[in-house]
Scaffold this motif. Structure first.
Motif, PDB file in Angstrom:
ATOM      1  N   SER A 179       0.833  -1.211   0.000  1.00 53.76           N
ATOM      2  CA  SER A 179       0.000   0.000   0.000  1.00 53.76           C
ATOM      3  C   SER A 179       0.863   1.255   0.000  1.00 53.76           C
ATOM      4  N   LEU A 342      -2.845   1.941   5.594  1.00 49.38           N
ATOM      5  CA  LEU A 342      -3.389   0.670   5.109  1.00 49.38           C
ATOM      6  C   LEU A 342      -2.423  -0.476   5.345  1.00 49.38           C
ATOM      7  N   TYR A 348      -9.284  -1.668   4.940  1.00 47.53           N
ATOM      8  CA  TYR A 348      -9.509  -1.121   3.609  1.00 47.53           C
ATOM      9  C   TYR A 348     -10.851  -0.401   3.484  1.00 47.53           C
ATOM     10  N   PHE A 399      -7.710  -1.299  -2.603  1.00 48.39           N
ATOM     11  CA  PHE A 399      -8.989  -1.940  -2.300  1.00 48.39           C
ATOM     12  C   PHE A 399      -9.413  -2.824  -3.471  1.00 48.39           C
ATOM     13  N   GLU A 402      -7.437  -6.022  -3.561  1.00 45.53           N
ATOM     14  CA  GLU A 402      -7.867  -6.952  -2.515  1.00 45.53           C
ATOM     15  C   GLU A 402      -9.134  -7.707  -2.909  1.00 45.53           C
TER      16      GLU A 402
END
Length: 527
Positions: A179, A342, A348, A399, A402
Motif C-alpha cells: 500500500s 493501510l 480497507y 482496495f 484486494e
C-alpha cells in the motif's frame, strides 16, 4: 534444506504425476514442466532494486502529469498568445489525457500482462518524450495546432502510467509494503500535477507583449522536454520486469494462476476472461463507479480551477496556480499517509469510506467559502479537499486489488482509471457549461456527485481475498516460507527402520505442501 533449485517444488502434477530425483544424499520432488500450475518459487525475497524501480517510475510519471495541466492553468494567457485558441480547445488539452486513456487503457493493461513492465514503460516514456519535443517547435502564435498535436501524443502516455503503481507494488514489494509503494507511485504523478499548477504561471508572463509570452513558452517547453527525455533514458537503464524471486506469497500464487491461465488460453482470451470476472464482481463494480466519480471530480477541478477562481479573484493567475499546488501537495501527503495506514492496519473499507466522506465534506466547504473571496481561506479549504481526494487514489487501487485477487492488478486498476477518465471528461464538460451560470453552480454539481459516490462506497462489501491468501499461506507454511524451505532432508543411507519411524512426520510434511498446491489451484480458478 535451506534452498533448492528454482525448478524444485513439492507439488502434484494432475496430468503426468510427480517425479522423484536423487540429489546427493536427499530425495526431493522435481516439478514436471508439464505441470498445470507452472513453477511456484520455493521462497519469497525482497529485492534491493525495488526502490530504484519505484523512484524511476515516479520521475517518469511526474513528467507525464506535469504536461496535463500546463495549458489549462494559464487559460487566459494561452488565449492571448495563440491565434484560433478557444476556452474549449484549451480545456481539451487537459481532457485529451482523459479521452485517450479510455481506449488505450485496455491496450496498456493487455500489454502489461503479456509484454511485461519494462516494454510498457519504455513505450509510454517514448510517447511522452516525442510529444514534449514536438511542442518546442510550436512557439508561434499561429502554431496552436502543432502544440495541440504534441500535447495529444504526450497525453497518450498517460494510459501507460496510471495502472502501473499497484502493479509495481505487487511485483516488487512485500505484503507489509504494497500500500505504501502504491501510494508512492501515485505520489510521483501527483507531484507532476503540483508542478504543473506552479511552474507555468511563473514561467509564462501575463503580458501584452507576445514576444515575452513566447519566450516564456519556449523555456517551459524546453525544460519539460529535457525532463521527459531524461526519464526515458532512465527507464531504459533501470527498469526490469520483475525480480527472480517473488516478494510475497500472494504474488507467488498469482504466478501460479497466471501460468496456468497462459497454458490453457491465448493472451487475448485470458485478458477478456479477466475483464469478464471483474464485470461480475458486484463490490468491484461499485468501486468502479465511486472511484470514477471521485477522481473525475478531481480532474474537473484541476482543469477548470483557473476559470472557477477568476470569477472571484481577478488577475490572480499566480495565486490560483499556487492554490492548485496546495491542493496537490496536500494530496501527496494524504496519499502517502493513507497508504502507510493501510499497510499497518489493513482496514480497507473503513479507510475508503472515511476518506470519501471527508472528500465530499470539504468539497462543500470549498464551494461555500469561495463565495467569501478570501484567498487564505481558499488555500486552506482546497488543501483539505486535496488531502482526502488525492489520498483516496492509492486506497482505491489497493482496495480493488484486494477484492479482485488474483486478477491482475494492472487490469483492475486499469478499469478504475477508465472510469476516472470517463467521469473526468463528463464532469468537466458539465461543469464548464454550468460555469455560465456561475462558479457556485459548477461546484455544487461536483459536491453532489461526491455525495452520491460516498453513499455507494458505503455499500461495497469488503472481501479481502489477497489478504486472506497471505494469511492462510503464512499459517500453513510459517512466516512466508514456501513449501520446500522447511523440508527436512532424509539421507539416502538411512536404514529402512529409521525411514519407517519417520514416515508419519514425512507424510505430514507432504500434507502441508499439498495445501499450497490446493491454494494455488483455487487461486488460478478465480481468474
Amino acid at each position: 534444506m535451506d534452498a533448492l533449485n528454482d525448478g524444485c517444488v513439492f507439488t502434484k502434477c494432475e496430468k503426468s504425476g510427480s517425479k522423484l530425483k536423487e540429489n546427493g544424499h536427499s530425495e526431493v520432488v522435481i516439478l514436471d514442466k508439464s505441470n498445470d500450475y507452472g513453477n511456484v518459487p520455493p521462497t519469497t525475497r525482497l529485492s534491493k532494486r525495488r526502490f530504484l524501480i519505484l523512484g524511476s517510475f515516479c520521475l517518469y510519471s511526474m513528467s507525464v502529469a506535469f504536461q496535463w495541466i500546463e495549458y489549462a492553468i494559464i487559460t487566459n494567457i494561452v488565449l492571448k498568445y495563440y491565434e484560433g485558441a478557444t476556452e474549449l480547445a484549451i480545456a481539451w488539452t487537459s481532457m485529451s489525457y482523459l479521452l485517450s486513456s479510455i481506449p488505450l487503457m485496455f491496450v496498456a493493461t493487455w500489454m502489461l500482462d503479456n509484454w511485461g513492465l519494462r516494454k510498457v514503460l519504455l513505450f509510454g516514456a517514448t510517447l511522452n518524450a516525442v510529444g514534449s519535443l514536438i511542442k518546442i517547435g510550436s512557439v508561434s502564435p499561429n502554431l496552436f495546432v502543432v502544440s495541440f498535436l504534441g500535447q495529444t501524443i504526450s497525453a497518450c502516455a498517460e494510459a501507460f502510467v496510471l495502472e502501473i503503481p499497484p502493479k509495481i507494488a505487487s511485483l516488487w514489494f512485500g505484503p507489509s509494503e504494497v500500500s505504501t509503494a502504491t501510494a508512492i507511485g501515485v505520489f510521483g504523478n501527483q507531484l507532476g500535477c503540483a508542478l504543473g499548477f506552479l511552474i507555468p504561471p511563473k514561467l509564462v508572463p501575463n503580458s501584452d507583449n507576445l514576444d515575452e509570452i513566447g519566450a516564456g513558452f519556449r523555456v517551459l517547453f524546453i525544460s519539460s522536454a529535457v525532463v521527459c527525455t531524461g526519464a526515458l533514458l532512465l527507464m531504459f537503464i533501470v527498469i526490469r520486469d520483475e525480480p527472480k524471486t517473488p516478494p510475497s506469497i500472494a504474488r507467488a500464487l498469482s504466478v501460479v494462476a497466471e501460468n496456468k491461465e497462459k497454458a490453457e488460453n491465448s493472451p487475448m482470451k485470458s485478458y477478456l476472461r479477466s475483464i469478464g470476472v471483474l464485470m461480475k464482481n458486484v463490490p468491484y463494480l461499485l468501486l468502479f463507479l465511486t472511484y470514477g466519480i471521485n477522481t473525475g471530480t478531481y480532474y474537473a477541478i484541476g482543469t477548470l480551477l483557473n476559470p472557477i477562481m477568476l470569477n472571484y479573484h481577478e488577475d490572480a493567475e499566480q495565486q490560483i496556480g499556487e492554490i492548485g499546488l496546495t491542493m496537490v501537495v496536500a494530496g501527496l501527503v494524504g496519499s502517502v499517509l493513507c497508504g502507510y495506514f493501510l499497510d499497518k492496519t489493513k482496514l480497507y473499507k473503513p479507510t475508503t469510506v472515511v476518506t470519501y466522506v471527508l472528500s465530499m465534506a470539504f468539497m462543500f466547504v470549498f464551494t461555500f467559502t469561495l463565495q467569501l473571496k478570501i484567498l487564505w481561506l481558499d488555500y486552506l479549504s482546497i488543501g483539505l479537499l486535496g488531502f482526502f481526494m488525492t489520498g483516496y487514489l492509492p486506497i482505491g487501487f489497493e482496495f480493488a486489488a484486494e477484492i479482485t485477487y488474483p486478477v491482475s492488478e494492472a487490469t483492475s486498476s486499469g478499469l478504475l482509471n477508465v472510469s476516472a477518465q470517463f467521469f473526468g471528461i463528463l464532469f468537466t464538460i458539465i461543469a464548464q457549461e454550468l460555469l455560465k451560470l456561475g462558479s457556485l453552480a459548477a461546484n455544487l454539481f461536483m459536491a453532489i456527485a461526491l455525495l452520491m459516490g460516498a453513499v455507494l462506497t458505503a455499500l461495497i462489501r469488503a472481501d479481502l481475498k489477497r489478504k486472506a491468501a497471505n494469511e492462510t499461506n503464512r499459517r500453513v507454511l510459517g512466516e512466508e516460507k514456501m513449501a520446500l524451505a522447511d523440508v527436512k532432508l532424509i539421507p539416502s543411507n538411512h536404514n529402512h527402520n529409521h525411514n519407517n519411524n519417520n514416515s508419519e512426520n514425512e507424510g505430514e510434511d507432504f500434507e502441508d505442501k499439498e495445501k499450497l498446491v490446493r491454494l494455488a489451484s483455487a487461486s488460478s480458478s478465480l481468474v
